[in-house]
Write a protein that holds these residues in place. Sequence first.
Motif, PDB file in Angstrom:
ATOM      1  N   ASP A  71       3.603   5.871  -5.584  1.00  0.00           N
ATOM      2  CA  ASP A  71       3.588   6.132  -6.975  1.00  0.00           C
ATOM      3  C   ASP A  71       2.460   7.062  -7.291  1.00  0.00           C
ATOM      4  OD1 ASP A  71       4.036   5.145  -9.684  1.00  0.00           O
ATOM      5  OD2 ASP A  71       2.056   4.126  -9.446  1.00  0.00           O
ATOM      6  N   VAL A  72       1.522   6.976  -6.359  1.00  0.00           N
ATOM      7  CA  VAL A  72       0.293   7.949  -6.958  1.00  0.00           C
ATOM      8  C   VAL A  72       0.757   9.534  -6.523  1.00  0.00           C
ATOM      9  CG1 VAL A  72      -1.919   8.578  -5.873  1.00  0.00           C
ATOM     10  CG2 VAL A  72      -1.488   6.302  -6.631  1.00  0.00           C
TER      11      VAL A  72
ATOM     12  N   ALA B 221       0.840  -1.041   0.040  1.00  0.00           N
ATOM     13  CA  ALA B 221      -0.092   0.143   0.036  1.00  0.00           C
ATOM     14  C   ALA B 221       0.821   1.108   0.047  1.00  0.00           C
ATOM     15  CB  ALA B 221      -0.812  -0.003   1.141  1.00  0.00           C
ATOM     16  N   TYR B 222       1.919   1.367   0.902  1.00  0.00           N
ATOM     17  CA  TYR B 222       2.855   2.196   0.750  1.00  0.00           C
ATOM     18  C   TYR B 222       3.259   2.532  -0.448  1.00  0.00           C
ATOM     19  CZ  TYR B 222       6.866   5.290   2.258  1.00  0.00           C
ATOM     20  OH  TYR B 222       7.965   6.210   2.287  1.00  0.00           O
ATOM     21  N   ARG B 223       3.972   1.442  -1.182  1.00  0.00           N
ATOM     22  CA  ARG B 223       4.448   1.530  -2.480  1.00  0.00           C
ATOM     23  C   ARG B 223       3.452   2.311  -3.553  1.00  0.00           C
ATOM     24  NH1 ARG B 223       7.994  -4.091  -2.471  1.00  0.00           N
ATOM     25  NH2 ARG B 223       9.883  -3.212  -1.286  1.00  0.00           N
ATOM     26  N   GLU B 224       2.276   1.751  -3.586  1.00  0.00           N
ATOM     27  CA  GLU B 224       1.281   2.369  -4.391  1.00  0.00           C
ATOM     28  C   GLU B 224       1.016   3.747  -3.875  1.00  0.00           C
ATOM     29  OE1 GLU B 224      -2.363   0.592  -4.475  1.00  0.00           O
ATOM     30  OE2 GLU B 224      -1.444  -1.627  -4.124  1.00  0.00           O
TER      31      GLU B 224
ATOM     32  N   VAL C 157      -8.307  11.494  -4.839  1.00  0.00           N
ATOM     33  CA  VAL C 157      -9.288  10.665  -4.469  1.00  0.00           C
ATOM     34  C   VAL C 157      -8.210   9.227  -4.110  1.00  0.00           C
ATOM     35  CG1 VAL C 157     -11.104   8.959  -4.727  1.00  0.00           C
ATOM     36  CG2 VAL C 157     -11.152  11.644  -5.609  1.00  0.00           C
ATOM     37  N   ALA C 158      -7.589   8.665  -5.111  1.00  0.00           N
ATOM     38  CA  ALA C 158      -6.683   7.529  -4.952  1.00  0.00           C
ATOM     39  C   ALA C 158      -5.779   7.655  -3.560  1.00  0.00           C
ATOM     40  CB  ALA C 158      -5.914   7.074  -6.058  1.00  0.00           C
ATOM     41  N   LYS C 159      -5.193   8.988  -3.570  1.00  0.00           N
ATOM     42  CA  LYS C 159      -4.274   9.223  -2.475  1.00  0.00           C
ATOM     43  C   LYS C 159      -5.012   9.088  -1.177  1.00  0.00           C
ATOM     44  CE  LYS C 159      -0.979  12.837  -0.779  1.00  0.00           C
ATOM     45  NZ  LYS C 159      -0.862  14.066  -0.686  1.00  0.00           N
ATOM     46  N   GLU C 160      -6.177   9.859  -0.969  1.00  0.00           N
ATOM     47  CA  GLU C 160      -7.005   9.650   0.147  1.00  0.00           C
ATOM     48  C   GLU C 160      -7.283   8.459   0.638  1.00  0.00           C
ATOM     49  OE1 GLU C 160     -10.186  12.506  -0.742  1.00  0.00           O
ATOM     50  OE2 GLU C 160      -8.768  14.459  -0.455  1.00  0.00           O
ATOM     51  N   GLU C 161      -7.905   7.580  -0.473  1.00  0.00           N
ATOM     52  CA  GLU C 161      -8.234   6.197  -0.087  1.00  0.00           C
ATOM     53  C   GLU C 161      -6.925   5.495   0.463  1.00  0.00           C
ATOM     54  OE1 GLU C 161      -9.823   4.943  -3.562  1.00  0.00           O
ATOM     55  OE2 GLU C 161     -11.744   5.655  -3.466  1.00  0.00           O
TER      56      GLU C 161
END
Length: 356
Positions: free
Chosen positions: A53-54, A47-50, A86-90
Amino acid sequence: MIDRLQTLEDRYNKLNELLSDPEIVNDTKKLREYSKEQAGLEDVVQAYREYKDVNQQLKDAKEMLEEDLDDEMYEMTKEEIQELTVAKEELEEKMKILLLPKDPNDDKNVFMEIRGAAGGDEAALFAGDLYRMYSRYAETQGWKIDVMEANSTGVGGYKEMIFMINGKGAYSKLKYENGAHRVQRVPETESGGRIHTSTATVAVLPEAEEVEVDVHEKDIRVDTFASSGPGGQSVNTTMSAVRLTHVPTGIVVSIQDEKSQIKNKEKAMKVLRARIYDKYQQEAQAEYDENRKSAVGTGDRSERIRTYNFPQNRVTDHRIGLTIQKLDQIMQGKIDEFIDALQLEEQAKKLEQIGE
């Protein structure tokens, strides 16, 4: 939070190196220890790597807006920024949950003990229904079931059913089933069509490894006897059944499911170890500050946690006030809605406590 996540990723990378080291590969104990630690970090590191990246994509997109873009590209970039935000907040919310203190037992196999309580034969029949419900749920998860002891009533029910469920994360999902389950329905034996209320109790115990519970042979009294069937009927003339008594705690386990005394003793030792471990956990939990306990409550077996109302095809979990009008499906093992809701409630309580 980011500093902590970076520390965890650094540790994950270090574990990768260690697990490739020939010295570690040849050391069974360290190999198992490091592999387990790495597996525990995998979800949060992913999750941290994603997230990183985001975050980088978001930074790049914002820089693009400062360039001389045509109208179409400008709108596309703005839209991309909204999606990435939105992706970052999720991902931030996901990482918060993944960083919550984890129950050390969550990844373990479990022993489940179901007993008919108030209601005689009807309670025993309901205990059988619950066993089948959990068996079907276990099948959908790809878990394996091993029956340890089945004390049947001869009419399709069980006075007592003890079984083990082998599967990663079994305890993390099934621990919420601990407690008294109430059924409201018209028994098959009831000619007047009156609805009866009966109960069955469910105990969920994490499997305890030998290193976690120090059980000495000198503290165990072993008795053997001939196993018997429903109603006390003798079905085995050999002394294959085993009763183990842990003298310091008074915990007693009787197993007669196998024809072999050795196999019955092995099973009984597994159950005994789990019950002793559970007893110590229950005592530690009782000493824990009441205000810090989760409102979900997974410990008190006298607590009425759920009601199964057959005439109205309704199941209600009293701990979170959730009612589902699909009793027929739930009895087929489709209990995910309850488990997911209970997990979310527990996570919310933990987040509240961290924020206090």
